[in-house]
Design a protein around this motif. Sequence first.
Motif, PDB file in Angstrom:
ATOM      1  N   ALA A 206       0.951  -0.828  -0.186  1.00  0.00           N
ATOM      2  CA  ALA A 206       0.274   0.399   0.153  1.00  0.00           C
ATOM      3  C   ALA A 206       1.080   1.680   0.052  1.00  0.00           C
ATOM      4  N   GLY A 207       2.170   1.241   0.500  1.00  0.00           N
ATOM      5  CA  GLY A 207       2.778   2.411   1.133  1.00  0.00           C
ATOM      6  C   GLY A 207       3.376   2.995  -0.115  1.00  0.00           C
ATOM      7  N   ILE A 208       4.382   1.385  -1.365  1.00  0.00           N
ATOM      8  CA  ILE A 208       4.711   1.660  -2.649  1.00  0.00           C
ATOM      9  C   ILE A 208       3.589   2.013  -3.615  1.00  0.00           C
ATOM     10  N   LEU A 209       2.480   1.744  -3.735  1.00  0.00           N
ATOM     11  CA  LEU A 209       1.596   2.172  -4.312  1.00  0.00           C
ATOM     12  C   LEU A 209       0.876   3.748  -4.492  1.00  0.00           C
ATOM     13  N   PHE A 210       0.791   4.157  -3.338  1.00  0.00           N
ATOM     14  CA  PHE A 210       0.558   5.380  -2.554  1.00  0.00           C
ATOM     15  C   PHE A 210       1.269   6.297  -3.016  1.00  0.00           C
TER      16      PHE A 210
ATOM     17  N   ALA B 279      -4.913  12.689   4.278  1.00  0.00           N
ATOM     18  CA  ALA B 279      -5.111  11.837   3.774  1.00  0.00           C
ATOM     19  C   ALA B 279      -3.252  10.987   3.530  1.00  0.00           C
ATOM     20  N   PHE B 280      -3.568  11.920   2.904  1.00  0.00           N
ATOM     21  CA  PHE B 280      -1.867  12.206   2.361  1.00  0.00           C
ATOM     22  C   PHE B 280      -0.546  12.293   3.558  1.00  0.00           C
ATOM     23  N   ALA B 281      -0.829  12.552   4.765  1.00  0.00           N
ATOM     24  CA  ALA B 281       0.000  13.181   5.827  1.00  0.00           C
ATOM     25  C   ALA B 281      -0.688  12.031   6.559  1.00  0.00           C
ATOM     26  N   ALA B 282      -1.788  11.412   6.763  1.00  0.00           N
ATOM     27  CA  ALA B 282      -1.383   9.617   7.579  1.00  0.00           C
ATOM     28  C   ALA B 282      -1.207   9.087   6.838  1.00  0.00           C
ATOM     29  N   THR B 283      -1.110   8.990   5.357  1.00  0.00           N
ATOM     30  CA  THR B 283      -0.319   8.400   4.932  1.00  0.00           C
ATOM     31  C   THR B 283       0.946   7.506   4.791  1.00  0.00           C
ATOM     32  N   VAL B 284       1.646   8.973   4.514  1.00  0.00           N
ATOM     33  CA  VAL B 284       3.023   8.605   5.177  1.00  0.00           C
ATOM     34  C   VAL B 284       3.084   8.667   6.151  1.00  0.00           C
TER      35      VAL B 284
END
Length: 204
Positions: free
Chosen positions: A78-82, A112-117
């Motif tokens: 998930a991290g790679i794709l995002f 969304a982006f801050a939480a993902t990274v």
Amino acid sequence: MVSASIHGFILSFGLILPLGVQNVFVFNQGATHPSYKKVLPVILTASICDSVLITLAVLGISVIILKISWLNTLLLSAGILFLMYMGYVTWKSKPNSNSIEKASFTPKKQIAFAATVSLLNPHAIMDTIGVIGTSSAAYFGADKIAFTLACIFTSWIWFLSLAYVGRQTGPLESSAGFLALLNKVSALIMWGTAIYLAIQLLNK
């Protein structure tokens, strides 16, 4: 308690200081938004996510989670794709002096982006577990609480300051060119992180 607090501050600051996707994104949003208030969503999200990771590391829960093989693989994928997708979006972004705000993210996208990274970066998580989690084992009771709070406090102050510095950069006359360059750097860091995570996934 004082020595534990100082230890927590130095340790947390050392971990959060290096240039990474999370730091670049917070700075970028600070620079592109017309007011400091509008970048609060990314500041709060990044700070809360770090606080959660630090707390989990101190409690030892995150070690158990990352030992679950399929969950670790899912997290990496998930991290790679995002990061690949967001790298592409950031690279294509073309801010100009008349429409700097267009380069900024909406509150929902910021969150969304801050939480993902923050939460989908196993490398950052392992740093938190390996350094903060391990170091916290040397403390008990009030000292452990002081250590943990110092780490969390450092994270909050860092993101508040980073966004503020970005905001001061925004009004510069050459900000459009600077932001265009910053977007390119951000994209390269995102893609570099994605490649690093992909190599980790293939070597598992």
